[in-house]
Design a protein around this motif. Structure first.
Motif, mmCIF file in Angstrom:
data_model
loop_
_atom_site.group_PDB
_atom_site.id
_atom_site.type_symbol
_atom_site.label_atom_id
_atom_site.label_comp_id
_atom_site.label_asym_id
_atom_site.label_seq_id
_atom_site.Cartn_x
_atom_site.Cartn_y
_atom_site.Cartn_z
ATOM 1 N N GLN A 6 0.835 -1.206 0.000
ATOM 2 C CA GLN A 6 0.000 0.000 0.000
ATOM 3 C C GLN A 6 0.867 1.254 0.000
ATOM 4 O OE1 GLN A 6 -3.298 0.211 -0.378
ATOM 5 N NE2 GLN A 6 -3.146 2.429 -0.367
ATOM 6 N N ALA A 7 1.939 1.229 0.780
ATOM 7 C CA ALA A 7 2.848 2.376 0.822
ATOM 8 C C ALA A 7 3.493 2.600 -0.540
ATOM 9 C CB ALA A 7 3.909 2.172 1.900
ATOM 10 N N ALA A 8 3.926 1.522 -1.178
ATOM 11 C CA ALA A 8 4.541 1.637 -2.505
ATOM 12 C C ALA A 8 3.534 2.180 -3.517
ATOM 13 C CB ALA A 8 5.086 0.285 -2.963
ATOM 14 N N LEU A 54 -2.002 0.248 -13.763
ATOM 15 C CA LEU A 54 -1.451 -0.238 -12.496
ATOM 16 C C LEU A 54 -2.490 -0.320 -11.383
ATOM 17 C CD1 LEU A 54 1.984 1.589 -12.279
ATOM 18 C CD2 LEU A 54 1.506 -0.736 -13.072
ATOM 19 N N PHE A 55 -3.345 0.691 -11.306
ATOM 20 C CA PHE A 55 -4.203 0.823 -10.123
ATOM 21 C C PHE A 55 -5.693 0.866 -10.415
ATOM 22 C CE2 PHE A 55 -0.196 3.168 -9.149
ATOM 23 C CZ PHE A 55 0.362 2.183 -8.359
ATOM 24 N N GLY A 56 -6.090 0.964 -11.664
ATOM 25 C CA GLY A 56 -7.498 0.918 -11.993
ATOM 26 C C GLY A 56 -8.153 2.272 -12.183
ATOM 27 N N LEU A 57 -9.454 2.217 -12.412
ATOM 28 C CA LEU A 57 -10.246 3.383 -12.793
ATOM 29 C C LEU A 57 -10.245 4.478 -11.735
ATOM 30 C CD1 LEU A 57 -12.276 4.915 -14.512
ATOM 31 C CD2 LEU A 57 -14.079 3.485 -13.535
ATOM 32 N N ALA A 157 3.367 1.334 -22.549
ATOM 33 C CA ALA A 157 3.713 -0.089 -22.566
ATOM 34 C C ALA A 157 5.159 -0.302 -22.133
ATOM 35 C CB ALA A 157 3.489 -0.667 -23.966
ATOM 36 N N GLU A 158 6.036 0.548 -22.611
ATOM 37 C CA GLU A 158 7.458 0.408 -22.278
ATOM 38 C C GLU A 158 7.718 0.699 -20.796
ATOM 39 O OE1 GLU A 158 11.079 -0.938 -23.345
ATOM 40 O OE2 GLU A 158 9.284 -0.928 -24.579
ATOM 41 N N ILE A 159 7.076 1.715 -20.277
ATOM 42 C CA ILE A 159 7.268 2.060 -18.861
ATOM 43 C C ILE A 159 6.715 0.973 -17.949
ATOM 44 C CG2 ILE A 159 6.530 3.658 -17.034
ATOM 45 C CD1 ILE A 159 6.780 5.898 -19.203
ATOM 46 N N ILE A 160 5.512 0.501 -18.228
ATOM 47 C CA ILE A 160 4.900 -0.535 -17.393
ATOM 48 C C ILE A 160 5.770 -1.793 -17.371
ATOM 49 C CG2 ILE A 160 2.945 -2.135 -17.233
ATOM 50 C CD1 ILE A 160 1.152 0.204 -18.096
ATOM 51 N N LYS A 161 6.334 -2.117 -18.520
ATOM 52 C CA LYS A 161 7.173 -3.306 -18.630
ATOM 53 C C LYS A 161 8.384 -3.225 -17.691
ATOM 54 C CE LYS A 161 9.041 -3.759 -22.649
ATOM 55 N NZ LYS A 161 9.390 -4.063 -24.045
ATOM 56 N N HIS A 162 8.852 -2.024 -17.392
ATOM 57 C CA HIS A 162 10.073 -1.865 -16.600
ATOM 58 C C HIS A 162 9.825 -1.455 -15.146
ATOM 59 C CE1 HIS A 162 11.657 -1.802 -20.694
ATOM 60 N NE2 HIS A 162 12.732 -2.321 -20.147
ATOM 61 N N LEU A 163 8.584 -1.379 -14.719
ATOM 62 C CA LEU A 163 8.299 -1.006 -13.328
ATOM 63 C C LEU A 163 8.514 -2.198 -12.399
ATOM 64 C CD1 LEU A 163 5.079 1.158 -13.700
ATOM 65 C CD2 LEU A 163 7.389 1.947 -13.157
ATOM 66 N N PRO A 164 9.001 -1.932 -11.192
ATOM 67 C CA PRO A 164 9.183 -3.026 -10.236
ATOM 68 C C PRO A 164 7.844 -3.567 -9.738
ATOM 69 C CG PRO A 164 9.727 -0.929 -9.212
ATOM 70 C CD PRO A 164 9.468 -0.647 -10.665
ATOM 71 N N ALA A 165 7.813 -4.840 -9.449
ATOM 72 C CA ALA A 165 6.590 -5.494 -8.979
ATOM 73 C C ALA A 165 6.106 -4.901 -7.663
ATOM 74 C CB ALA A 165 6.809 -6.994 -8.834
ATOM 75 N N SER A 166 6.977 -4.293 -6.878
ATOM 76 C CA SER A 166 6.564 -3.730 -5.586
ATOM 77 C C SER A 166 5.546 -2.607 -5.759
ATOM 78 C CB SER A 166 7.778 -3.208 -4.816
ATOM 79 O OG SER A 166 8.416 -2.169 -5.538
ATOM 80 N N ILE A 167 5.537 -1.979 -6.913
ATOM 81 C CA ILE A 167 4.583 -0.897 -7.143
ATOM 82 C C ILE A 167 3.179 -1.443 -7.365
ATOM 83 C CG2 ILE A 167 3.911 0.915 -8.770
ATOM 84 C CD1 ILE A 167 6.852 1.540 -9.089
ATOM 85 N N HIS A 168 3.078 -2.532 -8.074
ATOM 86 C CA HIS A 168 1.759 -3.047 -8.426
ATOM 87 C C HIS A 168 1.518 -4.473 -7.939
ATOM 88 C CE1 HIS A 168 3.726 -5.147 -11.794
ATOM 89 N NE2 HIS A 168 4.381 -4.022 -11.969
ATOM 90 N N GLY A 169 2.329 -4.923 -7.030
ATOM 91 C CA GLY A 169 2.121 -6.248 -6.454
ATOM 92 C C GLY A 169 2.328 -7.375 -7.445
ATOM 93 N N GLY A 170 3.009 -7.107 -8.551
ATOM 94 C CA GLY A 170 3.287 -8.151 -9.528
ATOM 95 C C GLY A 170 2.110 -8.499 -10.407
ATOM 96 N N ARG A 171 1.058 -7.686 -10.365
ATOM 97 C CA ARG A 171 -0.107 -7.993 -11.192
ATOM 98 C C ARG A 171 -0.763 -6.701 -11.646
ATOM 99 N NH1 ARG A 171 -4.634 -7.531 -7.566
ATOM 100 N NH2 ARG A 171 -3.850 -7.418 -5.462
#
Length: 175
Positions: A6-8, A54-57, A157-171
């Protein structure tokens, strides 16, 4: 979601909002002049689109709303806020529907959002000046939205591909 996740996510949201404001300011400083009045790259929409994926609507809508209000007060006026809100509302609605359909990737969702953003702004302009004849301008905006939407979609697409999983929980969080 765990507390650390949540903090991330909160930090990522703040960074996306700051990015949206910065990109809006850059567009104010460097207006695009390609012979089609009012056309912009829509760089700030990059932050909204990333947030949508990453986070929805809800958070994407919040990013758009805050960016439009803050940018309007800092660099524009009430008319700019009105036009931007109408474009963003229609754009986000169309982008969400396109994403949910699972027929489009980031580029397609971005192009659809860009086209509907232009349509929303054009509809408000036609209502304000009470002239439906403004819609003759839509084919040019359709072309511009297709080009700029493709560019923003590629970047997303390129940015999302390179974001760490900690930001979006890997999904990809669903809307």
């Amino acid at each position: 979601m765990r507390r650390g996740g949540q903090a991330a996510a909160t930090v990522a949201f703040g960074i996306l909002l700051a990015l949206a404001l910065l990109l809006s300011y850059i567009e104010v400083l460097l207006p695009l002049s390609i012979g089609i009045p009012g056309v912009k790259l829509g760089l700030a929409n990059l932050a909204s689109l990333i947030c949508l994926y990453l986070f929805g609507l809800r958070r994407a809508a919040l990013i758009s709303l805050l960016r439009i209000i803050l940018t309007g007060f800092l660099f524009g006026n009430m008319a700019a806020i009105l036009y931007s809100l109408s474009g963003a509302t229609l754009s986000l609605t169309a982008a969400v529907l396109a994403k949910r359909s699972q027929l489009f990737g980031e580029i397609g969702v971005s192009v659809i959002g860009a086209i509907f953003h232009n349509l929303g702004q054009l509809a408000v302009a036609a209502a304000v000046v009470q002239n439906r004849g403004l819609f003759w301008y839509f084919p040019m905006l359709l072309l511009a939205g297709s080009i700029t939407g493709t560019l923003i979609g590629l970047l997303t697409a390129e940015i999302i591909k390179h974001l760490p999983a900690s930001i979006h929980g890997g999904r990809d969080w669903k809307m």
